[in-house]
Enzyme design. Structure first.
Site, PDB file in Angstrom:
ATOM      1  N   HIS A 158       6.548  49.186 100.432  1.00  0.00           N
ATOM      2  CA  HIS A 158       7.935  49.531 100.137  1.00  0.00           C
ATOM      3  C   HIS A 158       8.035  50.262  98.848  1.00  0.00           C
ATOM      4  O   HIS A 158       8.811  51.285  98.633  1.00  0.00           O
ATOM      5  CB  HIS A 158       8.482  48.082  99.820  1.00  0.00           C
ATOM      6  CG  HIS A 158       9.759  48.056  99.312  1.00  0.00           C
ATOM      7  ND1 HIS A 158      11.024  48.788 100.138  1.00  0.00           N
ATOM      8  CD2 HIS A 158      10.536  47.488  98.409  1.00  0.00           C
ATOM      9  CE1 HIS A 158      12.155  48.437  99.391  1.00  0.00           C
ATOM     10  NE2 HIS A 158      11.842  47.735  98.435  1.00  0.00           N
TER      11      HIS A 158
ATOM     12  N   GLU B  70      17.825  37.224  93.127  1.00  0.00           N
ATOM     13  CA  GLU B  70      16.671  37.584  93.847  1.00  0.00           C
ATOM     14  C   GLU B  70      15.361  36.944  93.512  1.00  0.00           C
ATOM     15  O   GLU B  70      15.106  36.326  92.346  1.00  0.00           O
ATOM     16  CB  GLU B  70      16.688  39.293  93.940  1.00  0.00           C
ATOM     17  CG  GLU B  70      17.673  39.711  94.721  1.00  0.00           C
ATOM     18  CD  GLU B  70      17.799  41.156  94.939  1.00  0.00           C
ATOM     19  OE1 GLU B  70      16.452  41.817  94.249  1.00  0.00           O
ATOM     20  OE2 GLU B  70      18.559  41.631  95.550  1.00  0.00           O
TER      21      GLU B  70
ATOM     22  N   ARG C 106       7.118  39.033  95.247  1.00  0.00           N
ATOM     23  CA  ARG C 106       7.130  39.479  96.838  1.00  0.00           C
ATOM     24  C   ARG C 106       5.577  39.754  97.275  1.00  0.00           C
ATOM     25  O   ARG C 106       5.324  39.643  98.512  1.00  0.00           O
ATOM     26  CB  ARG C 106       7.531  41.096  96.529  1.00  0.00           C
ATOM     27  CG  ARG C 106       9.106  41.203  96.620  1.00  0.00           C
ATOM     28  CD  ARG C 106       9.569  42.652  96.301  1.00  0.00           C
ATOM     29  NE  ARG C 106      10.933  42.835  96.476  1.00  0.00           N
ATOM     30  CZ  ARG C 106      11.794  43.706  96.194  1.00  0.00           C
ATOM     31  NH1 ARG C 106      10.992  45.040  96.304  1.00  0.00           N
ATOM     32  NH2 ARG C 106      13.138  43.611  96.451  1.00  0.00           N
TER      33      ARG C 106
ATOM     34  N   ARG D 221       6.370  45.004  90.837  1.00  0.00           N
ATOM     35  CA  ARG D 221       7.837  45.226  90.226  1.00  0.00           C
ATOM     36  C   ARG D 221       8.803  44.223  90.522  1.00  0.00           C
ATOM     37  O   ARG D 221       8.696  43.380  91.724  1.00  0.00           O
ATOM     38  CB  ARG D 221       8.472  46.400  91.111  1.00  0.00           C
ATOM     39  CG  ARG D 221       9.819  46.798  90.719  1.00  0.00           C
ATOM     40  CD  ARG D 221      10.354  48.266  91.510  1.00  0.00           C
ATOM     41  NE  ARG D 221      10.425  47.788  92.976  1.00  0.00           N
ATOM     42  CZ  ARG D 221      11.514  47.282  93.532  1.00  0.00           C
ATOM     43  NH1 ARG D 221      12.401  47.043  93.049  1.00  0.00           N
ATOM     44  NH2 ARG D 221      11.251  47.256  95.234  1.00  0.00           N
TER      45      ARG D 221
ATOM     46  N   HIS E  78       6.842  44.833 101.074  1.00  0.00           N
ATOM     47  CA  HIS E  78       8.075  44.140 101.097  1.00  0.00           C
ATOM     48  C   HIS E  78       7.669  43.165 102.270  1.00  0.00           C
ATOM     49  O   HIS E  78       7.428  43.478 103.261  1.00  0.00           O
ATOM     50  CB  HIS E  78       9.160  44.815 101.211  1.00  0.00           C
ATOM     51  CG  HIS E  78      10.425  44.217 100.988  1.00  0.00           C
ATOM     52  ND1 HIS E  78      10.968  42.932 101.805  1.00  0.00           N
ATOM     53  CD2 HIS E  78      11.378  44.207 100.338  1.00  0.00           C
ATOM     54  CE1 HIS E  78      12.173  42.671 101.305  1.00  0.00           C
ATOM     55  NE2 HIS E  78      12.434  43.251 100.441  1.00  0.00           N
TER      56      HIS E  78
END
Length: 559
Positions: free
Chosen positions: A343, A117, A278, A378, A232
């Protein structure tokens, strides 16, 4: 469960039944009587919606050290290194614990399957197709329901914390089955998740109204970094459809972000393209739409899954295929319309490695806590990991529990809420209006890009609404309710309105906290981007600390 057999005292109350609350309840010593409270059912939580997976350095070419470095890099200078090191080093053993409990992660041959990811330097994300959160929470729920020491209290709503004369948390005020009641406990654990419903566009479920942060703030708890909200980049954006999250793992497997011309524009904003952090990808989409779309507020870009082998899509993303089909999108033949949505909330209630807050007897786990592991942004798939690693710490709670004071006596007689039919009707109209207007206001003023004048205007409006809410007859009654006084709620309609009142109050408080914190931090960093302060400022390599109505900076962090 009827009102008559609801206990009035537990050793520990856990509020919230997502991954954090469920795992915490399981890890608490079995000699303790635990009340697990959820305002919906044990199967509905933000964790249940988590698709991507859970990060852990278990591959031969990986190590906790690399996981630590990736987490610190994503956190943009605001991670607590000690907390990050603790989480990354505990991750492999926590994964084994989940496997032993029965979580069926995907495998390649006999080995646990790992995917990549964004912002991870190695494949380290374990998954169960694209419904990892559901697999984890379903397994944990089954285990919880087998435990004799855990009483699950569903469709119950925590209105406030209950503090004693020494300002120690000794329980909660609870709305449950036509009654407002008070439940004592030696410890209360808040695991209520995030507050995404304060934004008009969010991937969070309807229950994510920031309850834990709001009730802890009103009780005087120390909070931190509330301006840092992760947007997100890829939420399904189609008229009539909910903002369904299209997992980061899709891009990790090779999906492309393209605009209406088919151009992979993400590389115009960052050399890592679709696999940049992100916040970078979300701003890339936002800025690209600002430049190219006729109406940026309703526009979208496209996520093209066709570069991924069909077999991989079928195996890894069956839920995404199904949801897209429901809305008339064939992922094998056409790209998916996507745009950013709120998100994850990096900030929260300040906790230490043992989940203690600044209020004795009060603990917090998961998204509602600020452990320091996420910093300003995060790292993908660290959220489920945080729930498990820190939930496991509650196994040591026995050593900290103190006997409850016996000073307070429960009144024998319940009282009724003194509202007329007109009072209830007027209140419902106002609450419904605020619930509609507030998320739009926060999205427009504290969304992906922020600036001072919009933030100040929004703060002023929220303060007006807070004052109007406080003036409602119901507010006047509840805000002056003596501790331990139980109250009859005479109808299901009244109970629904009470929950609407509680959630609206919490959302207004959460909006105030986010807006004020975003206004306070005059720089751009991680999930917080200011148009009027677009650069990262070394003088702001500090936490934003909040207690009651005071904001201040922490000491400078060194990472």
């Amino acid at each position: 469960m009827s009102q008559t057999n609801l206990q009035t005292q537990f050793d520990v109350i856990v509020v919230g039944a997502g991954a954090a609350g469920l795992y915490t309840a399981l890890c608490l010593p079995e000699n303790l009587q635990v009340g697990l409270i959820t305002k919906d059912t044990v199967s509905l939580s933000a964790s249940d919606w988590a698709q991507g997976g859970i990060a852990a350095a278990i591959a031969p070419d990986d190590s906790p050290l690399l996981h630590i470095e990736d987490t610190l890099h994503a956190g943009a200078g605001l991670c607590d290194r000690v907390a990050v090191e603790f989480m990354a080093k505990m991750a492999p053993s926590c994964i084994q614990s989940l496997v032993k409990l029965g979580v069926a992660f995907d495998r390649r041959d006999r080995e646990l399957a790992l995917t990549l990811e964004a912002a991870h330097s190695r494949r380290r994300v374990l998954h169960a197709a694209d419904t990892t959160g559901r697999e984890v929470t379903t397994t944990l729920t089954a285990q919880v329901l087998q435990r004799q020491n855990i009483q699950v209290i569903q469709q119950a709503y925590a209105l406030n914390l209950w503090l004693d004369a020494q300002q120690r948390c000794q329980g909660i005020c609870l709305l449950y089955q036509d009654c407002i009641t008070w439940i004592k406990a030696k410890a209360v654990v808040l695991a209520t998740g995030g507050g995404g419903q304060v934004f008009a566009q969010t991937t969070n479920p309807a229950i994510s109204t920031g309850d834990g942060v709001a009730i802890a703030w009103r009780a005087g708890a120390l909070l931190r970094d509330l301006e840092f909200v992760q947007f997100h980049p890829t939420a399904l954006t189609k008229a009539g459809a909910p903002r369904f999250l299209i997992s980061e793992a899709v891009r990790g497997e090779g999906a492309h972000l393209i605009d209406d011309r088919g151009h992979r524009f993400a590389f115009d904003y960052h050399p890592a393209g679709e696999l940049a952090p992100r916040d970078v990808v979300s701003r890339a989409i936002f800025n690209h739409l600002q430049r190219t779309a006729l109406d940026p507020a309703t526009a979208h870009v496209w996520l093209d899954l066709r570069p991924i082998p069909k077999e991989t899509i079928l195996h890894r993303f069956p839920n995404i295929i199904q949801v897209c089909q429901r809305w008339g999108i064939d992922v094998f033949a056409e790209p998916v319309p996507v745009a950013p949505a709120a998100h994850y909330w990096m900030g929260g209630i300040v906790t230490d490695l043992n989940n203690r807050t600044s209020i004795p007897g009060l603990y917090a786990v998961g998204e509602t806590a600020s452990t320091g592991v996420h910093g300003a942004n995060r790292l993908a798939s660290n959220s489920l990991l945080e729930c498990i690693v820190f939930g496991a710490q509650m196994a040591h709670l026995n050593e900290e529990l103190v006997p409850l004071s016996q000073d307070d006596r429960y009144p024998q007689a319940k009282i009724d809420i003194p509202l007329s039919k007109d009072d209830w009707w007027i209140q419902q109209q106002k609450l419904t209006t605020w619930r509609q207007k507030l998320p739009r206001l926060v999205w427009q003023s504290a969304g992906i890009c922020r600036e001072a004048s919009k933030l100040q205007d929004a703060i002023a409006q929220v303060l007006i609404w807070q004052k109007e809410l406080a003036a409602l007859p119901l507010s006047q009654f509840l805000l002056h309710l003596p501790a331990a006084q139980t109250v009859n709620v005479n109808s299901s309609d009244a109970e629904q309105q009470l929950r609407l009142w509680g959630e609206t109050r919490n959302l207004l408080d959460v909006a105030y906290l986010i807006l004020k914190s975003a206004s306070f931090r005059s720089e751009s960093r991680g999930g917080h981007y200011r148009i009027d302060y677009p650069q990262t400022d070394p003088n702001w390599q500090v936490h934003t600390l909040v207690q009651q109505h005071q904001w201040w900076q922490s000491e400078r962090l060194e990472n």
